[in-house]
Design a protein around this motif. Structure first.
Motif, PDB file in Angstrom:
ATOM      1  N   PHE A   1     -22.554 -14.696 -31.880  1.00 17.61           N
ATOM      2  CA  PHE A   1     -21.867 -15.599 -32.362  1.00 17.61           C
ATOM      3  C   PHE A   1     -22.865 -16.404 -32.853  1.00 17.61           C
ATOM      4  N   GLU A   2     -22.535 -17.191 -33.971  1.00 15.29           N
ATOM      5  CA  GLU A   2     -23.429 -18.378 -34.541  1.00 15.29           C
ATOM      6  C   GLU A   2     -22.472 -19.091 -35.441  1.00 15.29           C
ATOM      7  N   TYR A   3     -22.638 -20.318 -35.243  1.00 16.16           N
ATOM      8  CA  TYR A   3     -21.702 -21.107 -35.601  1.00 16.16           C
ATOM      9  C   TYR A   3     -22.561 -21.770 -36.972  1.00 16.16           C
ATOM     10  N   LEU A   4     -21.898 -21.805 -38.239  1.00 19.99           N
ATOM     11  CA  LEU A   4     -22.446 -22.127 -39.423  1.00 19.99           C
ATOM     12  C   LEU A   4     -21.975 -23.471 -39.866  1.00 19.99           C
ATOM     13  N   PRO A   5     -22.421 -24.737 -39.947  1.00 19.02           N
ATOM     14  CA  PRO A   5     -21.843 -25.924 -39.827  1.00 19.02           C
ATOM     15  C   PRO A   5     -21.564 -26.142 -41.475  1.00 19.02           C
ATOM     16  N   SER A   6     -22.037 -25.454 -42.215  1.00 23.09           N
ATOM     17  CA  SER A   6     -22.147 -25.319 -43.761  1.00 23.09           C
ATOM     18  C   SER A   6     -22.362 -24.118 -44.442  1.00 23.09           C
ATOM     19  N   THR A   7     -21.408 -23.447 -45.188  1.00 21.35           N
ATOM     20  CA  THR A   7     -21.657 -22.091 -45.920  1.00 21.35           C
ATOM     21  C   THR A   7     -21.137 -22.192 -47.101  1.00 21.35           C
ATOM     22  N   LYS A   8     -21.547 -21.259 -47.952  1.00 26.18           N
ATOM     23  CA  LYS A   8     -20.758 -21.176 -49.203  1.00 26.18           C
ATOM     24  C   LYS A   8     -20.500 -19.480 -49.481  1.00 26.18           C
ATOM     25  N   ILE A   9     -19.393 -18.926 -49.774  1.00 25.21           N
ATOM     26  CA  ILE A   9     -19.007 -17.640 -50.058  1.00 25.21           C
ATOM     27  C   ILE A   9     -17.864 -17.616 -50.865  1.00 25.21           C
ATOM     28  N   GLY A  10     -18.028 -16.885 -52.007  1.00 28.86           N
ATOM     29  CA  GLY A  10     -17.041 -16.999 -52.968  1.00 28.86           C
ATOM     30  C   GLY A  10     -16.458 -18.492 -53.195  1.00 28.86           C
ATOM     31  N   ASN A  11     -15.096 -18.687 -53.312  1.00 29.11           N
ATOM     32  CA  ASN A  11     -14.692 -20.145 -53.630  1.00 29.11           C
ATOM     33  C   ASN A  11     -14.769 -20.869 -52.365  1.00 29.11           C
ATOM     34  N   TYR A  12     -15.053 -20.471 -51.225  1.00 22.04           N
ATOM     35  CA  TYR A  12     -15.037 -21.074 -49.912  1.00 22.04           C
ATOM     36  C   TYR A  12     -16.450 -22.041 -49.648  1.00 22.04           C
ATOM     37  N   GLN A  13     -16.491 -23.325 -49.188  1.00 16.99           N
ATOM     38  CA  GLN A  13     -17.467 -23.946 -48.898  1.00 16.99           C
ATOM     39  C   GLN A  13     -16.979 -24.774 -47.677  1.00 16.99           C
ATOM     40  N   GLY A  14     -17.874 -24.542 -46.620  1.00 10.14           N
ATOM     41  CA  GLY A  14     -17.595 -25.445 -45.573  1.00 10.14           C
ATOM     42  C   GLY A  14     -18.217 -24.843 -44.234  1.00 10.14           C
ATOM     43  N   LYS A  15     -17.356 -25.093 -42.940  1.00 10.56           N
ATOM     44  CA  LYS A  15     -17.604 -24.468 -41.638  1.00 10.56           C
ATOM     45  C   LYS A  15     -17.201 -23.227 -41.889  1.00 10.56           C
ATOM     46  N   ALA A  16     -18.074 -22.265 -41.057  1.00 11.94           N
ATOM     47  CA  ALA A  16     -17.916 -20.845 -40.953  1.00 11.94           C
ATOM     48  C   ALA A  16     -18.521 -20.433 -39.582  1.00 11.94           C
ATOM     49  N   ALA A  17     -18.364 -19.065 -39.327  1.00 11.33           N
ATOM     50  CA  ALA A  17     -19.151 -18.424 -38.151  1.00 11.33           C
ATOM     51  C   ALA A  17     -19.547 -17.108 -38.533  1.00 11.33           C
ATOM     52  N   ARG A  18     -20.513 -16.776 -38.137  1.00 10.08           N
ATOM     53  CA  ARG A  18     -20.921 -15.370 -37.972  1.00 10.08           C
ATOM     54  C   ARG A  18     -20.268 -14.765 -36.769  1.00 10.08           C
ATOM     55  N   VAL A  19     -19.763 -13.651 -36.458  1.00 14.86           N
ATOM     56  CA  VAL A  19     -19.271 -13.268 -35.329  1.00 14.86           C
ATOM     57  C   VAL A  19     -19.749 -11.733 -35.049  1.00 14.86           C
ATOM     58  N   GLY A  20     -19.764 -11.264 -33.895  1.00 13.04           N
ATOM     59  CA  GLY A  20     -19.832  -9.778 -33.706  1.00 13.04           C
ATOM     60  C   GLY A  20     -18.345  -9.153 -33.542  1.00 13.04           C
ATOM     61  N   ALA A  21     -18.501  -7.917 -33.971  1.00  8.14           N
ATOM     62  CA  ALA A  21     -17.153  -7.156 -34.005  1.00  8.14           C
ATOM     63  C   ALA A  21     -16.456  -7.237 -32.742  1.00  8.14           C
ATOM     64  N   ALA A  22     -17.002  -7.268 -31.544  1.00 10.22           N
ATOM     65  CA  ALA A  22     -16.307  -7.204 -30.081  1.00 10.22           C
ATOM     66  C   ALA A  22     -15.857  -8.312 -29.693  1.00 10.22           C
ATOM     67  N   LEU A  23     -15.897  -9.512 -30.375  1.00 11.94           N
ATOM     68  CA  LEU A  23     -15.609 -10.776 -29.422  1.00 11.94           C
ATOM     69  C   LEU A  23     -14.195 -10.771 -29.091  1.00 11.94           C
ATOM     70  N   GLU A  24     -13.747 -10.913 -27.913  1.00  8.58           N
ATOM     71  CA  GLU A  24     -12.155 -11.067 -27.218  1.00  8.58           C
ATOM     72  C   GLU A  24     -11.896 -12.385 -27.367  1.00  8.58           C
ATOM     73  N   GLN A  25     -10.635 -12.350 -27.347  1.00  8.86           N
ATOM     74  CA  GLN A  25      -9.960 -13.750 -27.347  1.00  8.86           C
ATOM     75  C   GLN A  25     -10.606 -14.562 -26.613  1.00  8.86           C
ATOM     76  N   TYR A  26     -10.555 -14.390 -25.088  1.00  7.57           N
ATOM     77  CA  TYR A  26     -11.131 -15.475 -24.340  1.00  7.57           C
ATOM     78  C   TYR A  26     -12.684 -15.754 -24.201  1.00  7.57           C
ATOM     79  N   GLU A  27     -13.176 -14.966 -25.136  1.00  9.04           N
ATOM     80  CA  GLU A  27     -14.566 -15.191 -25.303  1.00  9.04           C
ATOM     81  C   GLU A  27     -14.842 -16.397 -26.490  1.00  9.04           C
ATOM     82  N   LEU A  28     -13.785 -16.420 -27.295  1.00  7.10           N
ATOM     83  CA  LEU A  28     -13.745 -17.523 -28.537  1.00  7.10           C
ATOM     84  C   LEU A  28     -13.843 -18.981 -27.859  1.00  7.10           C
ATOM     85  N   PHE A  29     -12.935 -19.267 -27.099  1.00  6.81           N
ATOM     86  CA  PHE A  29     -12.628 -20.645 -26.590  1.00  6.81           C
ATOM     87  C   PHE A  29     -13.819 -21.201 -26.277  1.00  6.81           C
TER      88      PHE A  29
END
Ligand SMILES: Cc1cc2nc3c(=O)[nH]c(=O)nc-3n(C[C@H](O)[C@H](O)[C@H](O)COP(=O)(O)OP(=O)(O)OC[C@H]3O[C@@H](n4cnc5c(N)ncnc54)[C@H](O)[C@@H]3O)c2cc1C
Length: 260
Positions: free
Chosen positions: A154-182
């Motif tokens: 997991f990596e938090y991205l304070p500012s990123t731009k992809i397509g029409n979106y600009q703002g906060k985002a995160a890079r996430v691994g495919a296996a993160l479970e619900q309890y691991e997001l909190f």
């Protein structure tokens, strides 16, 4: 708290130099792997194989130990030979009353059952994240299991731009479970969509099938939160998909998946 219009995983490409999100994405099948192993190829089955028949352990054309070892080398040693814990409860070479008692005890735990209780499940999976698929679509006879359950980055991205979106985002691994997001939400003061049950994966079958969250009535589906994807296609290639690149793949994955 802000809603995070999260990306599944984003890839940054500068002048043909590919920067991977996480180190494990750099471990890929290469042309030299294929050149050194006639059992594997990009995009096509090796000659002489009847695609309608599958090979099982014990068949004459089941790969030898040497051939498995070559494949394992190309995977940097990631190949595991699974002996399902519940095999201890069945007659055969793995039958063991003491281990079987432990398995029966563990069967009362959701975490234990979802992964390992039935021996057949562990033997014939094709693709497994958390194992929550109600209809068992993470199983296939005569197939290798691709086990993504450890891809927890997991990596938090304070500012990123992809397509029409600009703002906060995160890079996430495919296996993160619900309890691991909190903990990630708390640490970064953000809100992300998540499944209702603690051990359901947020970016596997849940995301691919739409993904309903407790806050969906306000923020929409998980599939709508995705900004970009890194995908291993069926022909063995690692590709990037977003609103501008591989658009068809990007559209298909977000809703074409196996959820309920
Ligand atoms: C107890 C429980 C609670 C649930 N709660 C909710 C809920 O609140 N909201 C909701 O929308 N749904 C919910 N579901 C449904 C859940 O989203 C689906 O069962 C989903 O398919 C589970 O995905 P998984 O990746 O966790 O499980 P898995 O069984 O590992 O995977 C599900 C399917 O997706 C495939 N898959 C998984 N990861 C990948 C990957 N990285 N690449 C390609 N294919 C992959 C597998 O092959 C399999 O067919 C719940 C299910 C259970 C059992």
């Amino acid at each position: 708290m802000l809603l995070l219009y999260a990306c599944f995983v984003s890839l940054i490409i500068f002048d043909d130099v590919v920067a991977y999100n996480f180190p494990y994405e750099g471990i890929q099948l290469s042309d030299s792997d294929v050149a050194n192993n006639p059992d594997i190829a990009f995009g096509k089955l090796p000659g002489g194989v009847n695609a309608h028949c599958k090979t099982f352990p014990g068949d004459s054309n089941w790969p030898s130990v040497d051939r498995w070892n070559v494949l394992n080398a190309s995977l940097e040693g990631a190949l595991l030979r699974v002996v399902p814990p519940a095999a201890a409860c069945y007659s055969g070479i793995y039958e063991d009353a003491t281990k079987c008692a432990l398995v029966r005890q563990g069967s009362r735990s959701t975490n234990f059952v979802k992964g390992v209780f039935h021996p057949v499940y562990a033997l014939i999976n094709s693709f497994r994240n958390t194992g929550h698929d109600y209809l068992g679509r993470n199983t296939r006879g005569g197939a290798l299991k691709v086990y993504v359950h450890r891809l927890k980055a997991f990596e938090y991205l304070p500012s990123t731009k992809i397509g029409n979106y600009q703002g906060k985002a995160a890079r996430v691994g495919a296996a993160l479970e619900q309890y691991e997001l909190f903990p990630h939400m708390e640490e970064n003061n953000i809100t992300m969509l998540a499944p209702g049950s603690s051990t359901v994966g947020a970016y596997g079958g849940y995301m691919q099938g739409g993904g309903f969250s407790y806050i969906t009535s306000k923020f929409g589906l998980m599939a709508d939160q995705v900004l970009a994807l890194e995908v291993v296609t069926a022909d063995g290639r690692f590709v990037h998909a977003d609103p501008e690149n591989n658009k068809d793949l990007f559209w298909t994955v977000r809703g074409g998946g196996p959820s309920e």
